[in-house]
Write an enzyme that holds these catalytic residues in place. Structure first.
Site, short mmCIF file in Angstrom:
data_model
loop_
_atom_site.label_atom_id
_atom_site.label_comp_id
_atom_site.label_asym_id
_atom_site.label_seq_id
_atom_site.Cartn_x
_atom_site.Cartn_y
_atom_site.Cartn_z
N ASP A 1 0.85 -1.20 0.00
CA ASP A 1 0.00 0.00 0.00
C ASP A 1 0.88 1.25 0.00
OD1 ASP A 1 -2.36 -1.43 0.12
OD2 ASP A 1 -2.75 -1.04 2.24
N MET A 2 0.32 2.36 -0.48
CA MET A 2 1.08 3.62 -0.44
C MET A 2 0.50 4.49 0.67
SD MET A 2 3.69 5.10 -1.63
CE MET A 2 4.17 4.49 -3.25
N GLN B 1 -0.46 7.09 -6.48
CA GLN B 1 -1.61 7.95 -6.15
C GLN B 1 -1.67 9.11 -7.15
OE1 GLN B 1 0.50 8.53 -2.61
NE2 GLN B 1 -1.00 7.55 -1.26
N ARG C 1 -11.24 7.14 8.68
CA ARG C 1 -10.78 7.57 7.35
C ARG C 1 -11.86 7.37 6.30
NH1 ARG C 1 -5.44 5.39 7.39
NH2 ARG C 1 -6.06 3.94 5.76
N ARG C 2 -12.52 6.19 6.35
CA ARG C 2 -13.56 5.89 5.35
C ARG C 2 -14.72 6.87 5.50
NH1 ARG C 2 -10.25 2.72 3.51
NH2 ARG C 2 -9.97 4.61 2.33
N ARG D 1 -1.22 -0.76 -8.45
CA ARG D 1 -2.59 -0.32 -8.14
C ARG D 1 -2.59 1.21 -8.28
NH1 ARG D 1 -3.82 -0.84 -2.21
NH2 ARG D 1 -4.37 -3.00 -2.63
N LYS E 1 -6.59 7.39 -6.33
CA LYS E 1 -6.46 8.85 -6.23
C LYS E 1 -5.52 9.24 -5.09
CE LYS E 1 -10.97 10.15 -8.12
NZ LYS E 1 -12.32 10.67 -7.80
N HIS F 1 -13.88 4.16 -7.28
CA HIS F 1 -15.34 3.99 -7.36
C HIS F 1 -15.93 5.10 -8.21
CE1 HIS F 1 -13.69 2.95 -3.34
NE2 HIS F 1 -14.22 1.79 -3.66
#
Ligand code: FAD
Length: 302
Positions: free
Chosen positions: A125-126, A155, A278-279, A176, A179, A219
């Site tokens: 992950d970044m 990103q 965060r979500r 991957r 954004k 999304h």
């Protein structure tokens, strides 16, 4: 985001944990590995692939980094045992990156090596922009050590991203593209919504030109459309779409029915609260519902 939305997002950290848990349960598989495996099983039954994230950021001690590494090794063993289709998504700081580069590299290599043994895959992950260069270095070093079951994330909000694609091109990378979720200064990041979208498309084009395997992680319907136009006629095994658990599930199912590979990011673990915040901060409509219901409860108590 409106001013009201921004204000609501700011009050989220004072919202009771149980309430956050209630609203965020759709984004998290649960606290335990069994909950994650159950979620992956259901996704696989629907023709969706998964990638499991053991929640936890910024290991403060070496022992914490080792514990997360062990948790990921347990996931790999369980995925193999149960015949599931799920890769891993790992955060370098959870493996100790800010304690020492070599500690993180050692932990990451242990995961990639074990995943290779079982034909599995590890996505790095970044995180925020202070980690970008070291994370790309980790990816390059692992690839140059002969591991090809490892991928990284770029990103599109970062101004450097298209240059990063060019710098990685010799590896025919597995990337991957998303954004980006952290708050970064304007000097290094696009902050305008359309500029982030435009850079996503530029980076996607550069990746496809470089022969990269791309995980299109968004999304955003407009970007999904741009990606669909570009992958038309390509081998369906040469790219994939990726979404977060609990977000746009119907659209994900449609992509599967249209013959595209679709991978769902499945987070689980004790550190569900930070991830949930965060979500929810990304989705102010939900944040608003929570904030209003909290205010309602508080008023009701008086
Ligand atoms: C598989 C995957 C892995 C990721 N890995 C990373 C990573 O390693 N590093 C990183 O910085 N970021 C990562 N992200 C997050 C990403 O950078 C974005 O912050 C996130 O995906 C939102 O951007 P979007 O492209 O979906 O567009 P947006 O414009 O944010 O969203 C488009 C639409 O999707 C819906 N939507 C989006 N988010 C939500 C939500 N939480 N709840 C409900 N609806 C929602 C809404 O309808 C929204 O209008 C990842 C995202 C995905 C899908």
């Amino acid at each position: 985001m409106t001013l009201l939305d921004k204000a609501l997002v700011r009050v989220l950290p004072v919202v009771p944990r149980q309430l956050v848990q209630l609203f965020s349960s759709r984004y998290i598989a649960g606290a335990t590995i069994d909950a994650a495996l159950e979620t992956v099983r259901a996704l696989n039954t629907d023709g969706k692939l998964a990638t499991i994230d053991v929640l936890g950021e910024e290991a403060a001690r070496e022992s914490e980094a080792q514990a997360i590494t062990q948790a990921y090794l347990d996931v790999l063993a369980a995925v193999e045992r149960d015949g599931l289709d799920s890769s891993l998504s790992v955060k370098p700081t959870a493996l100790g990156l800010h304690l020492s580069y070599s500690l993180c590299r050692e932990n990451l290599e242990a995961l990639v090596r074990d995943a290779a043994r079982t034909g599995n895959f590890v996505r790095i992950d970044m995180e925020d922009a202070t980690r970008t260069s070291e994370t790309l270095r980790l990816y390059r070093e692992l690839r140059e050590s002969g591991f090809d079951n490892v991928g990284v994330v770029l990103q599109s909000y970062l101004r450097r991203t298209v240059d990063d694609v060019r710098a990685l091109a010799d590896l025919r990378p597995n990337v991957r593209l998303c954004k980006g979720i952290y708050v970064e200064p304007r000097s290094i990041a696009f902050t305008d919504y359309d500029a982030v979208r435009a850079n996503f498309v530029r980076a996607l084009d550069a990746l496809l030109d470089a022969g990269a395997y791309v995980g299109v992680a968004t999304h955003d319907e407009w970007l999904i459309g741009e990606a669909l136009r570009r992958v038309k006629g390509m081998d369906a095994l040469a790219y994939e779409f990726q979404m977060l658990l609990g977000v746009r599930e119907k659209r994900a199912t449609e992509l599967v029915h249209e013959g595209h590979k679709l991978r769902v990011y499945v987070p689980y673990g004790e550190a569900w609260y930070e991830y949930s915040l965060r979500r929810l901060q990304e989705n102010p409509a939900m944040a608003g519902t929570i904030a209003f219901s909290t205010v309602g409860r508080l008023l009701g108590r008086r």
